[in-house]
Design an enzyme around this catalytic site. Structure first.
Site, PDB file in Angstrom:
ATOM      1  N   ASP A 265       0.865  -1.173   0.000  1.00 43.05           N
ATOM      2  CA  ASP A 265       0.000   0.000   0.000  1.00 43.05           C
ATOM      3  C   ASP A 265       0.917   1.242   0.000  1.00 43.05           C
ATOM      4  O   ASP A 265       2.142   1.136   0.093  1.00 43.05           O
ATOM      5  CB  ASP A 265      -0.964  -0.014   1.197  1.00 43.05           C
ATOM      6  CG  ASP A 265      -2.203   0.856   0.907  1.00 43.05           C
ATOM      7  OD1 ASP A 265      -2.150   1.687  -0.015  1.00 43.05           O
ATOM      8  OD2 ASP A 265      -3.220   0.711   1.617  1.00 43.05           O
TER       9      ASP A 265
HETATM   10  C1  BGC Z   1      -5.117   3.224   0.233  1.00 42.25           C
HETATM   11  C2  BGC Z   1      -5.377   2.211  -0.857  1.00 42.25           C
HETATM   12  C3  BGC Z   1      -5.285   2.868  -2.203  1.00 42.25           C
HETATM   13  C4  BGC Z   1      -3.921   3.504  -2.332  1.00 42.25           C
HETATM   14  C5  BGC Z   1      -3.667   4.133  -3.681  1.00 42.25           C
HETATM   15  C6  BGC Z   1      -3.855   4.009  -0.011  1.00 42.25           C
HETATM   16  O1  BGC Z   1      -3.736   5.070   0.879  1.00 42.25           O
HETATM   17  O2  BGC Z   1      -5.039   2.556   1.471  1.00 42.25           O
HETATM   18  O3  BGC Z   1      -6.640   1.634  -0.670  1.00 42.25           O
HETATM   19  O4  BGC Z   1      -5.517   1.920  -3.221  1.00 42.25           O
HETATM   20  O5  BGC Z   1      -3.798   4.486  -1.330  1.00 42.25           O
HETATM   21  O6  BGC Z   1      -4.399   5.284  -3.865  1.00 42.25           O
END
Ligand code: BGC
Length: 718
Positions: A265
């Site tokens: 993530d």
């Molecule tokens: C979130 C994810 C997301 C990613 C990309 C993160 O902060 O937890 O769910 O896909 O950002 O935007």
């Protein structure tokens, strides 16, 4: 490209080029002018040479931009390996659907699949290759803002919808079908269980609960062929997922048989430092690579340290090679070597985005996602009634909800306009809230006094749910409750229409309002359908996929909780030493599976084909459902199972099947459910999944609390 060619390409790659493939950056890195290095490039210490080697981009969309970035990139990339473009397409791209928690209330996997297919069509035309969806994190705590992105508290419903979403996004052939996307299931694992509902907080699940309840949604998505998995921010057994070898290697790769790309993530590799597991970026990179993370989203740790790490420790080379091979394979699966632009096409984009067909599906999705929570004979509105519409959401375009990044508020309908269009001329008066607060005795209040019914459009603002939007209070904002209290004084029938992203504590609202319509954040087409629900043109059929508490103090609250040693039941109101609250009933205000309709339904006692079954037998459960009203309506018939005696304490009931049926007035339909041994198994203390001989209660009904039951016996042999 044939495997042999891909291998040849891989063999030509330098170490530096391999490392580049593992780095993911946001699209704005490619917007930098040639002269100065500032902003994101400087912060992450990314050079122009790095930019010609990185493997993927997140968040950049739009056919023209993506074609431009890919064209420029390919001029500079030595081996001509195209970039992968990923984005958060969570509940629609430009045509925005209800938030996932709303979509889940449809209990209609086929419809949910269609919404994903349309989201794929729109975003593929805008150049996206991979969507960071579905999010299948099981949730039980409405304080956590991200419940809006989930499909709720039940493993079985989660699994069904996870499969539907992956099918909808990916179709059957990603290489040939450039209107589809690769799906990234997230956040592995257990991200939906942060302590106290606080985002990014510690997760501490027993292995039993993790395996029985939390993993099955991810597994369903993987079994359906999801190409990518995102590791979660949280800890599992004390180790953040991003650096958790047991979770990612033993469980995800070996047991769950996931062989696609694993992405971190956002900046999560760096967060191993804040977690206190790594003392610097290099150590963090080692831990993540050892755990099997293939792509580093936005931390820079892989980009800056993997070369050094591999040169110092030969055993790390194999891990890097495996990661890069998986990334190249995904690019190949998407047909990018043959066509690096894939679906990105300005003309197609023009035709596809927010097209009438896509909006039709969005309307259908809203129709089935709205949940009628209360109706004291106040809805639907009647033709000759004078209606007042009031409340901050009446003229608000803030109906899309979080994670609708490419949705356009300008394209979003307003409830006031939509209701006006549904009602006869002159039937609707719009009243400003300040009229109420300025004193109900002012002359502007005349419309309120003359009204036959008042509709208050209320709720949360989009930013109040979603990521980093945990709340300790989950009631409506105070000024809105005050408005309802003032309106109540008028003694008129009062309807609350709610736009929000989480189960709210509606105890006060349920005392004040005669009708409650839960509209969630319904998306671009939401207002029209909400208006049609109010007038009765649409008969609501949604059912909650997450319990609504009576009070925030009850959360986490969920229907499938374990049996306790001192259960509190209705016939034990006077006993103290039971598992109960002193100040609130144990039950939720609105339970899982609950939702009313303008029709009414009755259920027969369920029957089974026999009373004793071997483990090879199929258990056939039948129930007759009658539409006891004069209106055609849709009901979601739900089947729950309870294992009465087991080796591990069991949930008091578990959803195992459901069926959406539509009944004409007074029609009776027999619904048949078939259960197999799998439906009776659980994780035993010795680590095996199996069923026990003995008694099982099978419950069928219209929600998790109102069921009729029949008991069966499972035996070990014939
Ligand atoms: C979130 C994810 C997301 C990613 C990309 C993160 O902060 O937890 O769910 O896909 O950002 O935007």
């Amino acid at each position: 490209m044939e495997r042999k060619q891909l291998q040849a390409l891989f063999d030509e790659m330098t170490l530096e080029e391999k490392v580049g493939q593992t780095m993911q950056l946001t699209g704005n890195f490619f917007d930098q002018s040639d002269s100065a290095i500032t902003g994101p490039m400087e912060e992450l210490n990314v050079s122009r040479e790095d930019l010609s080697r990185i493997g993927s981009i997140l968040g950049g969309t739009g056919a023209a931009d993506i074609r431009r970035i890919q064209t420029e990139y390919l001029k500079k990339n030595r081996l001509g390996i195209p970039l992968l473009f990923m984005a958060d397409v969570i509940h629609g791209y430009r045509t925005i659907y209800p938030i996932p928690l709303g979509l889940a209330s449809s209990w209609n996997p086929a419809l949910v699949e269609q919404t994903a297919e349309v989201a794929a069509k729109e975003s593929a035309a805008a150049g996206v290759h991979v969507t960071f969806s579905p999010m299948v994190d099981l949730v039980r705590d409405a304080r956590w803002g991200r419940v809006m992105e989930t499909t709720g508290e039940d493993p079985y419903l989660n699994e069904e919808l996870a499969r539907a979403l992956v099918r909808g996004y990916q179709g059957t052939d990603l290489q040939m079908d450039d209107t589809r996307l690769a799906a990234c299931v997230k956040h592995f694992a257990g991200y939906g269980a942060p302590n106290a509902g606080l985002d990014y907080n510690t997760v501490d699940l027993s292995e039993q609960v993790l395996r029985e309840q939390y993993l099955s949604g991810y597994q369903a998505a993987i079994d359906e062929g999801a190409k990518m998995v995102m590791a979660s921010f949280n800890t599992i057994k004390g180790i953040p997922a991003t650096g958790n070898k047991w979770l990612l290697k033993e469980v995800l790769r070996k047991e769950m048989k996931f062989d696609g790309v694993l992405i971190s993530d956002w900046a999560a590799i760096n967060e191993l430092i804040a977690h206190g597991l790594a003392s610097n970026q290099k150590e963090a990179a080692i831990q993540a690579l050892q755990a099997g993370v293939d792509i580093d989203m936005m931390s820079g740790a892989y980009l800056h340290y993997l070369e050094e790490i591999v040169e110092e420790d030969e055993s790390m080379r194999k891990l890097l090679d495996e990661a890069v091979w998986r990334i190249l394979q995904l690019k190949n699966d998407l047909g990018l070597f043959e066509n690096p632009f894939r679906g990105a096409d300005e003309e197609r984009e023009q035709a596809e985005l927010f097209s009438p067909q896509n909006r039709d599906i969005a309307r259908k999705a809203v129709e089935e996602s709205i949940v009628l929570l209360k109706n004291n004979q106040v809805l639907p509105l009647e033709e000759n009634q004078k209606v007042v519409l009031i409340g901050s959401k009446k003229n608000s375009r803030d109906l899309l909800g979080s994670w609708s990044l490419n949705g356009q508020e300008a394209e979003t309908q307003l409830l006031a306009e939509a209701l006006q269009a549904e009602l006869a001329p002159g039937q609707l008066k719009i009243v400003e809230e300040k009229t109420v607060f300025n004193g109900l005795y002012s002359y502007q209040a005349a419309d309120l006094y003359q009204a036959d019914v008042i509709v208050a459009a209320l709720g949360e603002e989009s930013f109040m749910s979603g990521e980093a939007a945990s709340k300790s209070q989950i009631t409506l904002p105070a000024d809105q409750l005050l408005l309802l209290q003032e309106l109540k004084k008028l003694g008129k029938p009062l309807v609350a229409v709610l736009f929000n992203g989480r189960p709210l504590d509606l105890s006060d609202v349920s005392l004040l309002a005669d009708g409650i319509v839960e509209a969630w954040f319904p998306g671009t087409e939401g207002a029209q359908v909400v208006a049609q629900v109010l007038t009765g043109r649409v008969n609501p059929s949604g059912k909650l996929s997450m319990s609504f508490p009576r009070h925030v103090g009850q959360v986490p609250i969920y229907y499938n909780h374990h049996s306790t040693g001192r259960p509190f039941t209705r016939d034990k109101q006077d006993e103290k030493y039971l598992s109960r609250y002193l100040d609130v009933d144990n039950s939720p205000l609105y339970p899982f599976g609950f939702g009313l309709s303008y029709s009414s339904f009755s259920y027969s006692q369920p029957t089974v084909n026999q009373s004793t079954f071997t483990k090879e037998d199929e258990v056939v459960v039948r129930v007759a459902v009658t539409n006891t009203s004069e209106r055609k309506g849709t009901e979601v018939v739900q089947l729950y199972v309870h294992d009465k005696i087991a080796q591990v304490v069991r949930p008091i009931k578990e959803l195992k099947r459901f069926a959406r049926i539509t009944l004409e007035p007074n029609e009776v339909q027999e619904v048949t459910f078939r259960l197999q041994e799998d439906d009776f198994t659980y994780l035993h203390p010795d680590g095996t999944w199996s069923s026990d001989a003995g008694e099982f209660e099978i419950m069928v009904g219209s929600n998790s609390e109102e069921t009729e039951s029949v008991t069966i016996q499972l035996t070990n042999s014939n």
